[in-house]
Design an enzyme around this catalytic site. Structure first.
Site, short mmCIF file in Angstrom:
data_model
loop_
_atom_site.label_atom_id
_atom_site.label_comp_id
_atom_site.label_asym_id
_atom_site.label_seq_id
_atom_site.Cartn_x
_atom_site.Cartn_y
_atom_site.Cartn_z
N VAL A 42 0.83 -1.20 0.00
CA VAL A 42 0.00 0.00 0.00
C VAL A 42 0.87 1.25 0.00
O VAL A 42 0.58 2.23 -0.71
CB VAL A 42 -0.97 0.00 1.21
CG1 VAL A 42 -1.78 1.29 1.25
CG2 VAL A 42 -1.91 -1.20 1.13
N CYS A 43 1.93 1.24 0.78
CA CYS A 43 2.83 2.40 0.83
C CYS A 43 3.42 2.72 -0.54
O CYS A 43 3.57 3.88 -0.91
CB CYS A 43 3.97 2.14 1.82
SG CYS A 43 3.44 1.89 3.52
N THR A 44 3.75 1.68 -1.28
CA THR A 44 4.33 1.89 -2.61
C THR A 44 3.33 2.61 -3.52
O THR A 44 3.71 3.52 -4.27
CB THR A 44 4.76 0.54 -3.21
OG1 THR A 44 5.73 -0.06 -2.36
CG2 THR A 44 5.36 0.73 -4.61
N LEU A 47 3.19 6.44 -2.28
CA LEU A 47 4.32 7.29 -2.64
C LEU A 47 4.37 7.52 -4.15
O LEU A 47 4.77 8.59 -4.61
CB LEU A 47 5.63 6.70 -2.14
CG LEU A 47 6.01 7.18 -0.72
CD1 LEU A 47 5.17 6.49 0.34
CD2 LEU A 47 7.49 7.01 -0.44
#
Length: 218
Positions: A42-44, A47
């Site tokens: 999810v972080c990828t 960002l």
């Protein structure tokens, strides 16, 4: 952290080198958004989305900085994956803070006790802090680690914050730039013609109280 408080100043290592936070903000608005960890799915996506939205943030005079509990070297490696996923190249457009001891996340109250890594270490939640040029916190949103953010909404609230910081208006539910605003209750009726020469629409309600005062986006 409470709305209106001065956001903590701090020094940190980032993927763009060391910073002093208030000095880094300068005369701009700023967003600090935290992430549980590098090399996570999810972080990828988040960002990547922010990198693609950088022209929109820059248009609004907003600096963006991310935070994760991993090291600067880890960030730099992860950025390659982010750029591959987002099909972008060149210099990464914003820094990522290395909070390896989680001291900053702890001080900001954004550690998620229900989300731990394989070593059993609690990770940071998905926090969003909007800080004004006066270094005061204007908005905060806290998501659990499993829920990705809606960055269109973050741009929308930036537009609202920047408008209402200089005009005596508030933005109603689901407002978007260009839609009508509402006169704040502190403005007396007798000042309306001077402050809003374009006209004010007062919504008639059963109470006969004239608190629903609509104006075109100033």
């Amino acid at each position: 952290m409470k709305l209106g408080q001065t956001f903590p100043d701090f020094k940190a290592d980032t993927s763009h080198g060391p910073i002093s936070f208030h000095e880094w903000i300068g005369d701009s608005w700023a967003i600090l958004f935290s992430h549980p960890a590098d090399y996570t799915p999810v972080c990828t996506t988040e960002l990547t989305r922010v990198a693609k939205l950088m022209p929109e943030f820059q248009k609004r005079n907003v600096k963006v900085i991310a935070l994760s509990i991993d090291s600067t070297e880890s960030h730099k490696g992860w950025i390659k994956d982010i750029q591959c996923f987002g099909k972008t190249a060149g210099d990464f457009p914003y820094p990522i803070i290395a909070d390896t001891d989680r001291s900053l996340g702890t001080n900001l109250g954004i550690i998620d006790p229900d989300e731990v890594n394989k070593e059993g270490v609690a990770l940071t939640a998905r926090a969003v802090f909007v800080i004004g040029p006066d270094k005061k916190m204007k908005l905060s949103i806290l998501y659990p680690a499993t829920t990705g953010r809606n960055f269109d909404e973050i741009l929308r609230v930036i537009d609202s914050l920047q408008l209402t910081a200089v005009k005596k208006v508030a933005t109603p539910a689901d407002w978007k730039p260009g839609m009508k605003c509402m006169v704040v209750p502190s403005v007396p009726d007798e000042e309306l013609p001077k402050m809003f020469p374009q006209g004010v629409e007062i919504i008639d309600v059963p109470s006969k109280k004239s608190y629903l005062r609509m104006v075109e986006n100033p």
